[in-house]
Design a protein around this motif. Structure first.
Motif, PDB file in Angstrom:
ATOM      1  N   SER A  16       0.834  -1.201   0.000  1.00 24.20           N
ATOM      2  CA  SER A  16       0.000   0.000   0.000  1.00 24.20           C
ATOM      3  C   SER A  16       0.871   1.255   0.000  1.00 24.20           C
ATOM      4  O   SER A  16       0.935   1.978   0.995  1.00 24.20           O
ATOM      5  N   PRO A  17       1.561   1.522  -1.110  1.00 23.37           N
ATOM      6  CA  PRO A  17       2.463   2.674  -1.119  1.00 23.37           C
ATOM      7  C   PRO A  17       1.759   3.976  -0.786  1.00 23.37           C
ATOM      8  O   PRO A  17       0.662   4.250  -1.296  1.00 23.37           O
ATOM      9  N   ALA A  18       2.396   4.762   0.083  1.00 25.74           N
ATOM     10  CA  ALA A  18       1.885   6.105   0.382  1.00 25.74           C
ATOM     11  C   ALA A  18       2.214   6.999  -0.807  1.00 25.74           C
ATOM     12  O   ALA A  18       3.312   6.931  -1.368  1.00 25.74           O
ATOM     13  N   GLY A 214      15.548   5.727   9.872  1.00 21.83           N
ATOM     14  CA  GLY A 214      16.250   4.842   8.940  1.00 21.83           C
ATOM     15  C   GLY A 214      16.925   5.610   7.821  1.00 21.83           C
ATOM     16  O   GLY A 214      17.347   6.756   7.990  1.00 21.83           O
ATOM     17  N   ASP A 215      17.017   4.967   6.664  1.00 24.31           N
ATOM     18  CA  ASP A 215      17.730   5.578   5.540  1.00 24.31           C
ATOM     19  C   ASP A 215      17.033   6.822   5.005  1.00 24.31           C
ATOM     20  O   ASP A 215      17.649   7.606   4.284  1.00 24.31           O
ATOM     21  N   ALA A 216      15.757   7.006   5.311  1.00 27.57           N
ATOM     22  CA  ALA A 216      15.069   8.217   4.852  1.00 27.57           C
ATOM     23  C   ALA A 216      15.641   9.448   5.558  1.00 27.57           C
ATOM     24  O   ALA A 216      15.642  10.548   5.009  1.00 27.57           O
ATOM     25  N   GLY A 230      27.524  -2.667   6.749  1.00 26.55           N
ATOM     26  CA  GLY A 230      27.857  -2.850   8.160  1.00 26.55           C
ATOM     27  C   GLY A 230      26.750  -2.476   9.097  1.00 26.55           C
ATOM     28  O   GLY A 230      25.814  -1.781   8.750  1.00 26.55           O
ATOM     29  N   SER A 231      26.911  -2.933  10.326  1.00 23.31           N
ATOM     30  CA  SER A 231      25.820  -2.942  11.290  1.00 23.31           C
ATOM     31  C   SER A 231      25.275  -1.584  11.682  1.00 23.31           C
ATOM     32  O   SER A 231      24.150  -1.477  12.140  1.00 23.31           O
ATOM     33  N   HIS A 232      26.085  -0.510  11.518  1.00 19.96           N
ATOM     34  CA  HIS A 232      25.589   0.794  11.986  1.00 19.96           C
ATOM     35  C   HIS A 232      24.343   1.226  11.226  1.00 19.96           C
ATOM     36  O   HIS A 232      23.531   1.974  11.756  1.00 19.96           O
ATOM     37  N   ASN A 233      24.180   0.761   9.975  1.00 20.66           N
ATOM     38  CA  ASN A 233      23.003   1.172   9.197  1.00 20.66           C
ATOM     39  C   ASN A 233      21.720   0.590   9.777  1.00 20.66           C
ATOM     40  O   ASN A 233      20.735   1.303   9.984  1.00 20.66           O
ATOM     41  N   SER A 234      21.729  -0.706  10.044  1.00 18.41           N
ATOM     42  CA  SER A 234      20.514  -1.284  10.619  1.00 18.41           C
ATOM     43  C   SER A 234      20.361  -0.867  12.078  1.00 18.41           C
ATOM     44  O   SER A 234      19.242  -0.717  12.579  1.00 18.41           O
ATOM     45  N   ALA A 235      21.495  -0.619  12.759  1.00 17.78           N
ATOM     46  CA  ALA A 235      21.403  -0.100  14.136  1.00 17.78           C
ATOM     47  C   ALA A 235      20.686   1.254  14.120  1.00 17.78           C
ATOM     48  O   ALA A 235      19.810   1.516  14.953  1.00 17.78           O
TER      49      ALA A 235
HETATM   50  C1  LIG Z   1      23.285  -4.747  -0.604  1.00 18.96           C
HETATM   51  C2  LIG Z   1      23.162  -4.086   0.724  1.00 18.96           C
HETATM   52  C3  LIG Z   1      23.731  -4.664   1.829  1.00 18.96           C
HETATM   53  C4  LIG Z   1      23.619  -4.078   3.066  1.00 18.96           C
HETATM   54  N1  LIG Z   1      24.191  -4.700   4.119  1.00 18.96           N
HETATM   55  C5  LIG Z   1      24.051  -4.173   5.336  1.00 18.96           C
HETATM   56  C6  LIG Z   1      24.607  -4.850   6.481  1.00 18.96           C
HETATM   57  O1  LIG Z   1      25.252  -5.871   6.357  1.00 18.96           O
HETATM   58  N2  LIG Z   1      24.391  -4.290   7.701  1.00 18.96           N
HETATM   59  C7  LIG Z   1      23.673  -3.133   7.855  1.00 18.96           C
HETATM   60  O2  LIG Z   1      23.488  -2.672   8.973  1.00 18.96           O
HETATM   61  N3  LIG Z   1      23.157  -2.478   6.793  1.00 18.96           N
HETATM   62  C8  LIG Z   1      23.319  -2.969   5.546  1.00 18.96           C
HETATM   63  N4  LIG Z   1      22.789  -2.317   4.479  1.00 18.96           N
HETATM   64  C9  LIG Z   1      22.032  -1.084   4.702  1.00 18.96           C
HETATM   65  C10 LIG Z   1      20.632  -1.419   5.244  1.00 18.96           C
HETATM   66  O3  LIG Z   1      20.024  -2.343   4.369  1.00 18.96           O
HETATM   67  C11 LIG Z   1      19.771  -0.156   5.342  1.00 18.96           C
HETATM   68  O4  LIG Z   1      20.449   0.835   6.081  1.00 18.96           O
HETATM   69  C12 LIG Z   1      18.429  -0.493   6.018  1.00 18.96           C
HETATM   70  O5  LIG Z   1      17.739  -1.448   5.248  1.00 18.96           O
HETATM   71  C13 LIG Z   1      17.577   0.749   6.158  1.00 18.96           C
HETATM   72  O6  LIG Z   1      16.316   0.391   6.681  1.00 18.96           O
HETATM   73  P1  LIG Z   1      15.031   1.274   6.379  1.00 18.96           P
HETATM   74  O7  LIG Z   1      13.902   0.573   7.041  1.00 18.96           O
HETATM   75  O8  LIG Z   1      15.307   2.693   6.701  1.00 18.96           O
HETATM   76  O9  LIG Z   1      14.869   1.247   4.793  1.00 18.96           O
HETATM   77  P2  LIG Z   1      14.516  -0.008   3.845  1.00 18.96           P
HETATM   78  O10 LIG Z   1      15.024  -1.283   4.438  1.00 18.96           O
HETATM   79  O11 LIG Z   1      15.005   0.381   2.486  1.00 18.96           O
HETATM   80  O12 LIG Z   1      12.931  -0.056   3.885  1.00 18.96           O
HETATM   81  C14 LIG Z   1      12.152   0.970   3.326  1.00 18.96           C
HETATM   82  C15 LIG Z   1      10.779   0.396   3.126  1.00 18.96           C
HETATM   83  O13 LIG Z   1       9.886   1.465   2.749  1.00 18.96           O
HETATM   84  C16 LIG Z   1       9.035   0.984   1.722  1.00 18.96           C
HETATM   85  N5  LIG Z   1       8.569   2.135   0.934  1.00 18.96           N
HETATM   86  C17 LIG Z   1       9.251   2.883   0.034  1.00 18.96           C
HETATM   87  N6  LIG Z   1       8.462   3.841  -0.483  1.00 18.96           N
HETATM   88  C18 LIG Z   1       7.245   3.688   0.109  1.00 18.96           C
HETATM   89  C19 LIG Z   1       5.992   4.371  -0.006  1.00 18.96           C
HETATM   90  N7  LIG Z   1       5.825   5.409  -0.860  1.00 18.96           N
HETATM   91  N8  LIG Z   1       4.954   3.954   0.747  1.00 18.96           N
HETATM   92  C20 LIG Z   1       5.079   2.896   1.619  1.00 18.96           C
HETATM   93  N9  LIG Z   1       6.243   2.211   1.762  1.00 18.96           N
HETATM   94  C21 LIG Z   1       7.304   2.607   1.022  1.00 18.96           C
HETATM   95  C22 LIG Z   1       9.908   0.033   0.909  1.00 18.96           C
HETATM   96  O14 LIG Z   1       9.104  -0.858   0.173  1.00 18.96           O
HETATM   97  C23 LIG Z   1      10.711  -0.637   2.002  1.00 18.96           C
HETATM   98  O15 LIG Z   1      10.034  -1.772   2.496  1.00 18.96           O
HETATM   99  C24 LIG Z   1      22.912  -2.868   3.216  1.00 18.96           C
HETATM  100  C25 LIG Z   1      22.329  -2.256   2.105  1.00 18.96           C
HETATM  101  C26 LIG Z   1      22.464  -2.859   0.857  1.00 18.96           C
HETATM  102  C27 LIG Z   1      21.829  -2.206  -0.344  1.00 18.96           C
END
Ligand SMILES: Cc1cc2nc3c(=O)[nH]c(=O)nc-3n(C[C@H](O)[C@H](O)[C@H](O)COP(=O)(O)OP(=O)(O)OC[C@H]3O[C@@H](n4cnc5c(N)ncnc54)[C@H](O)[C@@H]3O)c2cc1C
Length: 402
Positions: A16-18, A214-216, A230-235
């Motif tokens: 359900s994309p926003a 998160g990454d946003a 690396g782990s700091h991203n998911s942390a």
């Molecule tokens: C190949 C790769 C390997 C990695 N390895 C590591 C690792 O080993 N350790 C580590 O810590 N980090 C790692 N990272 C980084 C890590 O994956 C990210 O920092 C983390 O996933 C960020 O989480 P998030 O929830 O902010 O974003 P995401 O995991 O990207 O989730 C965002 C979510 O938002 C949803 N979304 C997007 N737009 C919309 C919308 N309009 N409406 C509703 N939903 C939407 C997407 O579908 C998605 O499910 C890696 C990244 C990559 C690309």
């Protein structure tokens, strides 16, 4: 996490994309509206506050796991006037076997890189030597072999990241004993650090009622101008998600005044075109990708290449403002993704031009040195007119747990 949430009564809307944020008359964010793919209908949720956690933006490059990260949250945040930080740190490029999408780069620490004729490519490496690979790829093919892993390490590698080896097994290549061609794939802000600025420990943004996680959100607070894997991203994703959720809940309770239907959608480009000359999402994405993905523009950055790329993205934005729209729900989702990629690209290149030095992942061939006078954050924002500014660096001393 999903099970925990469902147990306490949270309703999850899958697929359900926003599409846009909802704001009240005061400009406070009061909810979001989007499209439910499985039911082919729109939805609208009013709320006391909103957390944007839509990930980063990798420009639909097909890099592993990133095609869901199209910068939608950044677009929505920009539309309500949010400020961004560190958008110049947005040009991660991963090493991949040519034609593959498996951007697992850690193991290339065990690789030697070669010219096509078998000579070792001097200076090439998975971390510091990646720009050597990029520069060489402009004129010739580059090959790699994981020849620095001994038998024990090879076994550990296979156990540690089995998906890294699938691509080789399927192609009948033994990466430890055979050379294979490599390429670079854009990962944008997903392995960059720029994003929506967070202004306090609750991950509040500059817009009332809007929180980012998160990454946003910008990750500069934990890793400055470079992250990689690396782990700091998911942390950060887990921690900032908790803090933003708590902050948003407290804001909603404090603010009291729940949205009562007196809200409007803040979305514009891709939803409410201002002109008549139609442009498709595919056209916008392809045109934007041509400015954002080639590593000679975005990785090997030079003002003489970034300025025209930004001018072209501005023109794409203008065309999209006038004619980008969709009739069906899926078309609207694609239109918004196209607008978001373009918006993120413009913030990214405007910030790149504002940082006239080489720092973190933002390397400028025309400003190859680090400039101590630029130890600051580059702020940015805006839609039709993108602006940039600076603010002194925060968190310059080591964090102390309390
Ligand atoms: C190949 C790769 C390997 C990695 N390895 C590591 C690792 O080993 N350790 C580590 O810590 N980090 C790692 N990272 C980084 C890590 O994956 C990210 O920092 C983390 O996933 C960020 O989480 P998030 O929830 O902010 O974003 P995401 O995991 O990207 O989730 C965002 C979510 O938002 C949803 N979304 C997007 N737009 C919309 C919308 N309009 N409406 C509703 N939903 C939407 C997407 O579908 C998605 O499910 C890696 C990244 C990559 C690309």
């Amino acid at each position: 996490m999903r099970a925990w949430l469902e147990r306490i009564g949270v309703r999850v809307l899958d697929h359900s994309p926003a599409l846009e944020l909802l704001v009240d008359d005061a400009g406070t964010v009061r909810g979001a509206a989007g499209y439910r793919r499985r039911e082919d209908r729109d939805y609208r949720i009013t709320a006391g506050a909103v957390v944007l956690a839509t990930g980063g933006c990798a420009f639909l490059s097909k890099a592993l796991g990133t095609n869901v990260d199209t910068g939608d949250g950044a677009l929505m945040a920009a539309e309500v006037g949010a400020r961004f930080s560190g958008m110049e740190f947005s040009n991660a490029y991963a090493i991949v076997p040519k034609g593959s999408t498996i951007t697992k780069t850690a193991y290339y620490g065990y690789a030697t890189f070669f010219h096509e004729d078998g000579r070792v490519l001097e200076g090439a490496g998975s971390t510091k030597g990646r720009s050597v690979i990029a520069r060489t790829l402009l004129t010739e093919r580059v090959f790699a072999q994981l020849d620095r892993a001994d038998a024990t390490v090879q076994e550990q590698m296979r156990l540690g990241q089995p998906n890294f080896f699938l691509q080789f097994d399927r192609r009948g290549i033994d990466p430890f004993t055979e050379r294979f061609e490599v390429d670079l794939l854009a990962e944008g802000t997903v392995r960059g650090t720029g994003g929506i600025d967070v202004i306090d420990d609750d991950c509040a943004t500059t817009v009332p009622g809007l929180y980012a996680a998160g990454d946003a959100a910008t990750r500069e607070r934990i890793c400055g101008g470079f992250t990689g894997g690396g782990s700091h991203n998911s942390a950060w994703a887990m921690s900032s998600g908790s803090w933003a959720g708590r902050g948003a809940a407290q804001f909603a309770l404090r603010d009291g005044r729940r949205a009562d239907g007196q809200v409007r959608g803040a979305g514009r480009v891709g939803l409410r075109p201002g002109g008549t000359e139609a442009v498709t999402a595919t056209d916008v994405v392809e045109a934007a990708q041509a400015e954002l993905i080639p590593f000679e523009k975005n990785y090997l950055r030079h003002g003489d290449r970034v300025r025209p790329a930004l001018a072209e993205l501005d023109a794409i934005w203008q065309r999209a403002s006038e004619g980008l729209a969709g009739r069906s729900g899926d078309e609207r989702v694609r239109a918004r993704q196209a607008a978001a990629i373009t918006a993120v690209g413009r913030l990214m290149y405007a910030s790149t031009l504002a940082r006239t030095e080489t720092r973190g992942m933002s390397k400028r061939a025309d400003h190859p040195e680090l400039d101590p006078a630029q130890h600051h954050h580059v702020l940015s924002g805006g839609l039709d007119e993108v602006w940039t500014g600076t603010t002194p660096a925060r968190n310059t001393t080591p964090a102390v747990a309390s």
